[in-house]
Design a protein around this motif. Structure first.
Motif, PDB file in Angstrom:
ATOM      1  N   PRO A 184       0.826  -1.208   0.000  1.00  0.00           N
ATOM      2  CA  PRO A 184       0.000   0.000   0.000  1.00  0.00           C
ATOM      3  C   PRO A 184       0.864   1.262   0.000  1.00  0.00           C
ATOM      4  O   PRO A 184       1.896   1.330   0.677  1.00  0.00           O
ATOM      5  CB  PRO A 184      -0.802  -0.110   1.297  1.00  0.00           C
ATOM      6  N   LEU A 185       0.413   2.250  -0.739  1.00  0.00           N
ATOM      7  CA  LEU A 185       1.130   3.523  -0.848  1.00  0.00           C
ATOM      8  C   LEU A 185       1.432   4.126   0.510  1.00  0.00           C
ATOM      9  O   LEU A 185       2.468   4.749   0.707  1.00  0.00           O
ATOM     10  CB  LEU A 185       0.301   4.505  -1.693  1.00  0.00           C
ATOM     11  N   MET A 186       0.554   3.933   1.473  1.00  0.00           N
ATOM     12  CA  MET A 186       0.743   4.561   2.786  1.00  0.00           C
ATOM     13  C   MET A 186       2.032   4.107   3.482  1.00  0.00           C
ATOM     14  O   MET A 186       2.503   4.765   4.406  1.00  0.00           O
ATOM     15  CB  MET A 186      -0.464   4.348   3.695  1.00  0.00           C
ATOM     16  N   PHE A 187       2.623   2.989   3.023  1.00  0.00           N
ATOM     17  CA  PHE A 187       3.860   2.506   3.633  1.00  0.00           C
ATOM     18  C   PHE A 187       5.112   2.999   2.895  1.00  0.00           C
ATOM     19  O   PHE A 187       6.231   2.702   3.304  1.00  0.00           O
ATOM     20  CB  PHE A 187       3.869   0.984   3.712  1.00  0.00           C
ATOM     21  N   ALA A 188       4.918   3.735   1.803  1.00  0.00           N
ATOM     22  CA  ALA A 188       6.070   4.304   1.095  1.00  0.00           C
ATOM     23  C   ALA A 188       6.652   5.439   1.941  1.00  0.00           C
ATOM     24  O   ALA A 188       5.940   6.131   2.658  1.00  0.00           O
ATOM     25  CB  ALA A 188       5.639   4.827  -0.267  1.00  0.00           C
ATOM     26  N   GLU A 189       7.957   5.588   1.865  1.00  0.00           N
ATOM     27  CA  GLU A 189       8.627   6.591   2.691  1.00  0.00           C
ATOM     28  C   GLU A 189       8.890   7.876   1.920  1.00  0.00           C
ATOM     29  O   GLU A 189       8.920   7.886   0.685  1.00  0.00           O
ATOM     30  CB  GLU A 189       9.948   6.009   3.196  1.00  0.00           C
ATOM     31  N   LYS A 190       9.098   8.933   2.664  1.00  0.00           N
ATOM     32  CA  LYS A 190       9.391  10.237   2.081  1.00  0.00           C
ATOM     33  C   LYS A 190      10.595  10.133   1.148  1.00  0.00           C
ATOM     34  O   LYS A 190      11.608   9.534   1.496  1.00  0.00           O
ATOM     35  CB  LYS A 190       9.690  11.244   3.203  1.00  0.00           C
ATOM     36  N   GLY A 191      10.442  10.682  -0.064  1.00  0.00           N
ATOM     37  CA  GLY A 191      11.513  10.673  -1.048  1.00  0.00           C
ATOM     38  C   GLY A 191      11.517   9.449  -1.949  1.00  0.00           C
ATOM     39  O   GLY A 191      12.232   9.404  -2.942  1.00  0.00           O
ATOM     40  N   ALA A 195      -4.657   6.150   0.442  1.00  0.00           N
ATOM     41  CA  ALA A 195      -3.295   5.628   0.298  1.00  0.00           C
ATOM     42  C   ALA A 195      -3.224   4.142   0.638  1.00  0.00           C
ATOM     43  O   ALA A 195      -2.360   3.421   0.132  1.00  0.00           O
ATOM     44  CB  ALA A 195      -2.330   6.419   1.167  1.00  0.00           C
ATOM     45  N   GLN A 196      -4.124   3.678   1.486  1.00  0.00           N
ATOM     46  CA  GLN A 196      -4.134   2.259   1.848  1.00  0.00           C
ATOM     47  C   GLN A 196      -4.681   1.401   0.703  1.00  0.00           C
ATOM     48  O   GLN A 196      -4.372   0.227   0.600  1.00  0.00           O
ATOM     49  CB  GLN A 196      -4.954   2.051   3.112  1.00  0.00           C
ATOM     50  N   LYS A 197      -5.495   2.013  -0.163  1.00  0.00           N
ATOM     51  CA  LYS A 197      -6.108   1.258  -1.260  1.00  0.00           C
ATOM     52  C   LYS A 197      -5.305   1.320  -2.551  1.00  0.00           C
ATOM     53  O   LYS A 197      -5.627   0.650  -3.515  1.00  0.00           O
ATOM     54  CB  LYS A 197      -7.524   1.798  -1.508  1.00  0.00           C
ATOM     55  N   ILE A 198      -4.273   2.145  -2.576  1.00  0.00           N
ATOM     56  CA  ILE A 198      -3.437   2.283  -3.768  1.00  0.00           C
ATOM     57  C   ILE A 198      -2.197   1.412  -3.587  1.00  0.00           C
ATOM     58  O   ILE A 198      -1.382   1.646  -2.700  1.00  0.00           O
ATOM     59  CB  ILE A 198      -3.027   3.751  -3.983  1.00  0.00           C
ATOM     60  N   MET A 199      -2.070   0.392  -4.429  1.00  0.00           N
ATOM     61  CA  MET A 199      -0.919  -0.513  -4.339  1.00  0.00           C
ATOM     62  C   MET A 199       0.193   0.006  -5.251  1.00  0.00           C
ATOM     63  O   MET A 199      -0.058   0.477  -6.367  1.00  0.00           O
ATOM     64  CB  MET A 199      -1.312  -1.930  -4.763  1.00  0.00           C
TER      65      MET A 199
END
Length: 87
Positions: A11-18, A75-79
């Motif tokens: 999920p996108l929400m786990f992507a980090e800054k940058g 963001a949780q629904k966007i893989m």
């Protein structure tokens, strides 16, 4: 015994800054998918995470460095997958 599908999408929400990621799937109904498309988010496009989702919305840089805020629920629904250049 059932098979378990292993994928490197998350999920996108786990992507980090940058981090630069590719959108691989939108796990929602047509309404949210259409809304994200109207905002300029499509499966297959690359985005950069400007601000993570520890609190508040995620800020993404999309085409031509345009900024887009995405709520934690969306963001949780966007893989996504990590861009190969970012590894």
């Amino acid at each position: 015994m059932s098979e378990v599908e292993v994928t490197d999408s998350f999920p996108l929400m786990f992507a980090e800054k940058g981090e630069v990621v590719w959108l691989t799937e939108i796990r929602s109904g047509d309404k949210l998918r259409r809304r994200l498309n109207e905002l300029g988010l499509y499966v297959g496009m690359e985005v950069r995470v400007v601000q993570g989702s520890n609190s508040g919305p995620m800020i993404l840089a999309v085409k031509n460095d345009t900024r887009l805020a995405v709520g934690r629920g969306m963001a949780q629904k966007i893989m996504v997958k990590r861009s190969k250049g970012a590894e």
